[in-house]
Design a protein around this motif. Structure first.
Motif, PDB file in Angstrom:
ATOM      1  N   ALA A  62     121.102  47.998  55.739  1.00 21.37           N
ATOM      2  CA  ALA A  62     120.271  48.955  56.633  1.00 21.37           C
ATOM      3  C   ALA A  62     120.889  50.154  56.737  1.00 21.37           C
ATOM      4  O   ALA A  62     122.173  50.208  57.187  1.00 21.37           O
ATOM      5  CB  ALA A  62     119.897  48.486  57.860  1.00 21.37           C
ATOM      6  N   SER A  63     120.259  51.255  57.059  1.00 22.36           N
ATOM      7  CA  SER A  63     120.571  52.577  57.409  1.00 22.36           C
ATOM      8  C   SER A  63     119.743  52.803  58.636  1.00 22.36           C
ATOM      9  O   SER A  63     118.459  52.963  58.684  1.00 22.36           O
ATOM     10  CB  SER A  63     120.388  53.622  56.445  1.00 22.36           C
ATOM     11  N   GLY A 102     113.802  49.961  69.843  1.00 22.80           N
ATOM     12  CA  GLY A 102     114.738  51.176  69.979  1.00 22.80           C
ATOM     13  C   GLY A 102     116.135  51.172  70.285  1.00 22.80           C
ATOM     14  O   GLY A 102     116.648  51.972  70.476  1.00 22.80           O
ATOM     15  N   SER A 103     116.787  49.886  70.233  1.00 20.43           N
ATOM     16  CA  SER A 103     118.064  49.595  70.335  1.00 20.43           C
ATOM     17  C   SER A 103     118.713  48.209  69.531  1.00 20.43           C
ATOM     18  O   SER A 103     119.751  48.482  69.188  1.00 20.43           O
ATOM     19  CB  SER A 103     118.506  49.474  71.757  1.00 20.43           C
ATOM     20  N   ARG A 104     117.727  47.478  69.343  1.00 18.86           N
ATOM     21  CA  ARG A 104     118.316  46.384  68.895  1.00 18.86           C
ATOM     22  C   ARG A 104     118.231  45.965  67.375  1.00 18.86           C
ATOM     23  O   ARG A 104     116.817  46.336  66.689  1.00 18.86           O
ATOM     24  CB  ARG A 104     117.530  44.844  69.286  1.00 18.86           C
ATOM     25  N   ILE A 105     119.298  45.942  66.587  1.00 20.62           N
ATOM     26  CA  ILE A 105     119.552  45.953  65.274  1.00 20.62           C
ATOM     27  C   ILE A 105     119.439  44.248  65.099  1.00 20.62           C
ATOM     28  O   ILE A 105     120.353  43.528  65.359  1.00 20.62           O
ATOM     29  CB  ILE A 105     120.829  46.505  64.658  1.00 20.62           C
ATOM     30  N   THR A 106     118.499  43.791  64.460  1.00 19.41           N
ATOM     31  CA  THR A 106     118.009  42.252  64.191  1.00 19.41           C
ATOM     32  C   THR A 106     118.052  42.024  62.844  1.00 19.41           C
ATOM     33  O   THR A 106     117.554  42.636  61.923  1.00 19.41           O
ATOM     34  CB  THR A 106     116.573  41.924  64.942  1.00 19.41           C
ATOM     35  N   PHE A 107     118.971  40.706  62.674  1.00 22.85           N
ATOM     36  CA  PHE A 107     119.099  40.235  61.578  1.00 22.85           C
ATOM     37  C   PHE A 107     118.338  39.059  61.241  1.00 22.85           C
ATOM     38  O   PHE A 107     118.381  38.047  61.791  1.00 22.85           O
ATOM     39  CB  PHE A 107     120.711  39.681  61.205  1.00 22.85           C
ATOM     40  N   SER A 108     117.705  39.078  59.966  1.00 24.67           N
ATOM     41  CA  SER A 108     116.658  37.943  59.502  1.00 24.67           C
ATOM     42  C   SER A 108     117.559  37.123  58.792  1.00 24.67           C
ATOM     43  O   SER A 108     116.900  35.652  58.693  1.00 24.67           O
ATOM     44  CB  SER A 108     115.704  38.679  58.396  1.00 24.67           C
ATOM     45  N   ILE A 123     130.141  47.386  71.403  1.00 20.19           N
ATOM     46  CA  ILE A 123     129.043  46.342  70.772  1.00 20.19           C
ATOM     47  C   ILE A 123     128.754  45.191  71.618  1.00 20.19           C
ATOM     48  O   ILE A 123     129.624  44.491  72.172  1.00 20.19           O
ATOM     49  CB  ILE A 123     129.290  45.942  69.305  1.00 20.19           C
ATOM     50  N   ARG A 124     127.312  44.856  71.532  1.00 24.83           N
ATOM     51  CA  ARG A 124     126.810  43.649  72.301  1.00 24.83           C
ATOM     52  C   ARG A 124     125.959  42.906  71.278  1.00 24.83           C
ATOM     53  O   ARG A 124     125.328  43.263  70.175  1.00 24.83           O
ATOM     54  CB  ARG A 124     125.662  44.026  73.210  1.00 24.83           C
ATOM     55  N   LYS A 125     126.146  41.582  71.230  1.00 21.41           N
ATOM     56  CA  LYS A 125     125.612  40.611  70.327  1.00 21.41           C
ATOM     57  C   LYS A 125     124.706  39.532  71.249  1.00 21.41           C
ATOM     58  O   LYS A 125     125.300  39.098  72.177  1.00 21.41           O
ATOM     59  CB  LYS A 125     126.574  39.701  69.663  1.00 21.41           C
ATOM     60  N   ALA A 181     133.216  43.944  61.423  1.00 22.60           N
ATOM     61  CA  ALA A 181     132.847  43.014  60.669  1.00 22.60           C
ATOM     62  C   ALA A 181     132.458  41.675  61.443  1.00 22.60           C
ATOM     63  O   ALA A 181     133.397  41.661  62.330  1.00 22.60           O
ATOM     64  CB  ALA A 181     133.752  42.723  59.646  1.00 22.60           C
ATOM     65  N   LEU A 182     130.958  41.327  61.475  1.00 22.59           N
ATOM     66  CA  LEU A 182     130.612  40.469  62.009  1.00 22.59           C
ATOM     67  C   LEU A 182     129.931  39.549  61.386  1.00 22.59           C
ATOM     68  O   LEU A 182     129.284  39.346  60.471  1.00 22.59           O
ATOM     69  CB  LEU A 182     129.644  40.952  63.265  1.00 22.59           C
ATOM     70  N   GLN A 183     130.250  37.877  61.932  1.00 21.16           N
ATOM     71  CA  GLN A 183     129.449  36.836  61.367  1.00 21.16           C
ATOM     72  C   GLN A 183     128.297  36.671  62.221  1.00 21.16           C
ATOM     73  O   GLN A 183     128.568  36.444  63.191  1.00 21.16           O
ATOM     74  CB  GLN A 183     130.299  35.757  61.189  1.00 21.16           C
ATOM     75  N   LEU A 184     127.065  36.829  61.585  1.00 21.99           N
ATOM     76  CA  LEU A 184     125.848  36.515  62.401  1.00 21.99           C
ATOM     77  C   LEU A 184     124.836  35.511  61.968  1.00 21.99           C
ATOM     78  O   LEU A 184     124.986  35.339  60.823  1.00 21.99           O
ATOM     79  CB  LEU A 184     125.199  37.940  62.313  1.00 21.99           C
ATOM     80  N   ASN A 185     124.239  35.153  62.717  1.00 21.88           N
ATOM     81  CA  ASN A 185     123.048  34.030  62.442  1.00 21.88           C
ATOM     82  C   ASN A 185     121.870  34.646  62.141  1.00 21.88           C
ATOM     83  O   ASN A 185     121.505  35.903  62.750  1.00 21.88           O
ATOM     84  CB  ASN A 185     123.089  32.965  63.432  1.00 21.88           C
ATOM     85  N   ALA A 186     120.748  34.218  61.361  1.00 27.38           N
ATOM     86  CA  ALA A 186     119.356  34.542  61.618  1.00 27.38           C
ATOM     87  C   ALA A 186     119.043  34.572  62.982  1.00 27.38           C
ATOM     88  O   ALA A 186     119.320  33.859  63.876  1.00 27.38           O
ATOM     89  CB  ALA A 186     118.689  33.614  60.761  1.00 27.38           C
ATOM     90  N   ALA A 187     118.328  35.838  63.133  1.00 25.31           N
ATOM     91  CA  ALA A 187     117.536  36.069  64.468  1.00 25.31           C
ATOM     92  C   ALA A 187     118.690  36.680  65.552  1.00 25.31           C
ATOM     93  O   ALA A 187     118.220  37.084  66.639  1.00 25.31           O
ATOM     94  CB  ALA A 187     116.885  34.878  65.138  1.00 25.31           C
ATOM     95  N   ASP A 188     120.210  36.707  65.223  1.00 25.25           N
ATOM     96  CA  ASP A 188     120.763  37.630  66.048  1.00 25.25           C
ATOM     97  C   ASP A 188     120.505  38.667  66.111  1.00 25.25           C
ATOM     98  O   ASP A 188     120.084  39.454  65.209  1.00 25.25           O
ATOM     99  CB  ASP A 188     122.350  37.232  65.568  1.00 25.25           C
ATOM    100  N   TYR A 189     120.896  39.549  67.162  1.00 21.57           N
ATOM    101  CA  TYR A 189     120.719  41.021  67.245  1.00 21.57           C
ATOM    102  C   TYR A 189     122.001  41.462  67.936  1.00 21.57           C
ATOM    103  O   TYR A 189     122.943  41.062  68.406  1.00 21.57           O
ATOM    104  CB  TYR A 189     119.528  41.467  68.070  1.00 21.57           C
TER     105      TYR A 189
END
Length: 178
Positions: free
Chosen positions: A16-17, A52-58, A85-87, A119-127
């Motif tokens: 994403a950009s 308007g602020s949450r970058i959400t990962f599918s 950064i907040r997760k 660099a972050l390891q993220l799960n589906a639906a994390d933001y």
């Protein structure tokens, strides 16, 4: 492989950009503020901008996340801004960066572009979200207007890029040196 179909971890990755074209301020030096984002490249894949602020990962995976923030300071003294950064709504330990923004020169605010990579390891639906504070209410995250001499594009106050690095992470075990 080179001749077969792309498998997990192949050439198709999520990205994403994201950017913001507003000017953001702090009303208090003792409060943390969420950094707003108002644009998502429509070609982005697997990552959305929510609220308007949450970058959400599918999709789960490891992601490289980089941001740049255009900070300005209208005070006559050097001031500081912190961004972290907040997760999923919680601050990530050891993720804060601090910038010293030079003082104004005459009537021209001092400026500084803070750029940080994670660099972050993220799960589906994390933001994730970015938070900030400043040592003076004259510090802003500022979008700079397009120029006319020479013609140049607008400078967004915030630019974020996200690129998937891997789908999964192997667990490596290391031993302590003797």
């Amino acid at each position: 492989g080179a001749t077969g179909a792309a498998g997990a971890g192949g050439t198709v990755a999520y990205w994403a950009s994201i950017w913001d074209t507003t000017t953001q301020t702090v009303a208090s030096t003792t409060t943390a503020y969420t950094i707003g984002l108002n644009n998502l490249d429509p070609n982005s894949s697997g990552i959305t901008l929510v609220g308007g602020s949450r970058i959400t990962f599918s999709n789960a995976g490891t992601y490289a996340i980089e941001f740049s923030v255009q900070l300005t300071n209208a005070d006559s003294q050097v001031q500081y801004a912190n961004i972290w950064i907040r997760k999923n709504g919680s601050d990530i330990a050891d993720s804060a960066s601090q910038a010293a923004i030079i003082s104004k020169q005459g009537s021209v605010p001092g400026s500084y572009i803070m750029t940080v990579a994670y660099a972050l390891q993220l799960n589906a639906a994390d933001y994730i979200e970015f938070a900030w504070n400043a040592t003076n209410t004259l510090v802003k995250i500022e979008t700079l207007v397009a120029g006319t001499s020479p013609t140049r594009p607008e400078t967004p106050g915030v630019i974020v890029t996200v690129q998937q690095v891997t789908y999964t992470r192997s667990e490596e075990h290391t031993s302590e040196p003797s």
